[in-house]
Design an enzyme around this catalytic site. Structure first.
Site, mmCIF file in Angstrom:
data_model
loop_
_atom_site.group_PDB
_atom_site.id
_atom_site.type_symbol
_atom_site.label_atom_id
_atom_site.label_comp_id
_atom_site.label_asym_id
_atom_site.label_seq_id
_atom_site.Cartn_x
_atom_site.Cartn_y
_atom_site.Cartn_z
ATOM 1 N N ASP A 276 -3.518 4.401 -1.664
ATOM 2 C CA ASP A 276 -4.432 4.787 -0.582
ATOM 3 C C ASP A 276 -4.386 6.301 -0.377
ATOM 4 O O ASP A 276 -3.681 6.798 0.495
ATOM 5 C CB ASP A 276 -3.989 4.044 0.695
ATOM 6 N N ASP B 101 -13.889 14.873 -2.154
ATOM 7 C CA ASP B 101 -14.032 16.240 -2.689
ATOM 8 C C ASP B 101 -15.355 16.271 -3.449
ATOM 9 O O ASP B 101 -16.124 15.301 -3.404
ATOM 10 C CB ASP B 101 -12.826 16.563 -3.600
ATOM 11 N N THR C 131 -10.152 3.549 11.231
ATOM 12 C CA THR C 131 -9.938 2.637 12.370
ATOM 13 C C THR C 131 -9.287 3.357 13.557
ATOM 14 O O THR C 131 -9.179 2.783 14.640
ATOM 15 C CB THR C 131 -9.090 1.422 11.944
ATOM 16 N N LYS D 164 0.855 -1.186 0.000
ATOM 17 C CA LYS D 164 0.000 0.000 0.000
ATOM 18 C C LYS D 164 0.888 1.233 0.000
ATOM 19 O O LYS D 164 1.788 1.358 0.829
ATOM 20 C CB LYS D 164 -0.897 0.002 1.236
ATOM 21 N N LYS E 247 -7.440 8.104 -0.386
ATOM 22 C CA LYS E 247 -8.720 8.454 0.273
ATOM 23 C C LYS E 247 -9.316 9.747 -0.275
ATOM 24 O O LYS E 247 -9.479 10.727 0.463
ATOM 25 C CB LYS E 247 -8.536 8.570 1.786
HETATM 26 O O1 C5P Z 1 0.726 1.106 11.062
HETATM 27 P P1 C5P Z 1 -0.700 0.656 10.902
HETATM 28 O O2 C5P Z 1 -0.865 -0.843 10.733
HETATM 29 O O3 C5P Z 1 -1.616 1.231 11.969
HETATM 30 O O4 C5P Z 1 -1.126 1.299 9.499
HETATM 31 C C1 C5P Z 1 -2.432 1.201 8.991
HETATM 32 C C2 C5P Z 1 -2.461 1.764 7.611
HETATM 33 O O5 C5P Z 1 -3.786 1.677 7.111
HETATM 34 C C3 C5P Z 1 -2.051 3.229 7.519
HETATM 35 O O6 C5P Z 1 -1.316 3.377 6.313
HETATM 36 C C4 C5P Z 1 -3.345 3.988 7.441
HETATM 37 O O7 C5P Z 1 -3.247 5.140 6.634
HETATM 38 C C5 C5P Z 1 -4.276 2.967 6.773
HETATM 39 N N1 C5P Z 1 -5.690 3.080 7.102
HETATM 40 C C6 C5P Z 1 -6.191 2.950 8.368
HETATM 41 N N2 C5P Z 1 -7.528 3.058 8.612
HETATM 42 C C7 C5P Z 1 -8.374 3.273 7.621
HETATM 43 C C8 C5P Z 1 -7.898 3.394 6.314
HETATM 44 C C9 C5P Z 1 -6.532 3.272 6.083
HETATM 45 O O8 C5P Z 1 -5.410 2.722 9.295
HETATM 46 N N3 C5P Z 1 -9.672 3.321 7.847
#
Ligand code: C5P
Length: 233
Positions: free
Chosen positions: A59, A64, A120, A32, A61
């Site tokens: 990613d 707009d 999350t 990603k 996101k």
């Molecule tokens: O380091 P970690 O496992 O927490 O990273 C999670 C990744 O997933 C990050 O790159 C974050 O931007 C992405 N992400 C997220 N929650 C979301 C969408 C994407 O943590 N809802």
């Protein structure tokens, strides 16, 4: 559709990313590329990592007005990404425009398009007190997922805790891509709605997204293998 582990390459530059990916030798994990790497290196980083043989989830996101997202997706479609995303809170017109832009710009198969439901890192208190959503977190995720499905998207980003209910609302083939993955003996960092790879498998996630639990591990390849073993078996 094959389940997979996606490594969040949240690195500051291309060199750090290549050094990290070299550790995997002939293995080519699904990666990603998020804001940090894309904004520092530009779109070419996607083409270069694709050329190394990796599948890539871009990613960014998008969120707009529909016309801007349509154009943004048209531009992104030329990169050859395997997966891209928008925020479901942009609404159905924006998501439909995203599908149109992505399809129009694609001479090849359209990348998977998913929508972020509720980040999350957001918990029920923040959703209520700061984002001012009056519904429960679960109902908000269900409702955003159903809206994304009606808008023609392929799935959503949600917590592994919500993957099963999303499938019950939107159907088994609707994809659940789930970050917030931590080992049982790991830190939660800034994430709130977390789960282990094993839980994500049991709860029906299609893809888990793992960042710091792999990139910050003393042995990232071993940590990745641990994710594969827990999630896929
Ligand atoms: O380091 P970690 O496992 O927490 O990273 C999670 C990744 O997933 C990050 O790159 C974050 O931007 C992405 N992400 C997220 N929650 C979301 C969408 C994407 O943590 N809802």
């Amino acid at each position: 559709m094959a389940k997979d582990v996606i490594i969040a390459c949240d690195f500051p530059d291309a060199e750090t990313t290549y050094d990290f990916l070299k550790r995997f030798k002939d293995r080519k994990p699904f990666v990603k590329i998020g804001m940090e790497l894309f904004y520092s290196e530009g779109p070419d980083i996607v083409r270069k990592i694709k050329a190394l043989g990796h599948k890539v989830f871009v990613d960014l996101k998008l969120h707009d007005i529909p016309n801007t997202v349509r154009g943004g997706m048209r531009s992104l479609s030329s990169l050859g990404a395997d997966m891209v995303n928008v925020h479901a809170s942009g609404g159905s017109a924006m998501m439909e425009a995203a599908v149109e832009g992505l399809t129009a710009g694609c001479g090849h198969e359209r990348p998977i398009l998913i929508a972020v439901t509720v980040l999350t890192s957001t918990d029920a208190a923040r959703l209520r007190d700061e984002i001012l959503v009056g519904e429960t977190l679960e109902k908000t995720v269900d409702s955003y997922a159903a809206l994304a499905a009606r808008s023609g998207l392929d799935g959503v980003v949600c917590s592994p805790l919500e993957a099963k209910r999303v499938k019950s609302v939107c159907g088994e083939s609707f994809l659940t891509v789930t970050p917030g993955i931590r080992f049982a003996d790991g830190n939660s960092d800034d994430q709130k709605r977390i789960a282990t790879p094993e839980f994500a498998r049991e709860n029906g996630s299609d893809y888990i997204v793992v960042g710091r639990a792999v990139t910050g591990a003393a042995d990232p390849v071993a940590a990745y293998e641990r994710c594969i073993a827990g999630f896929i078996g």
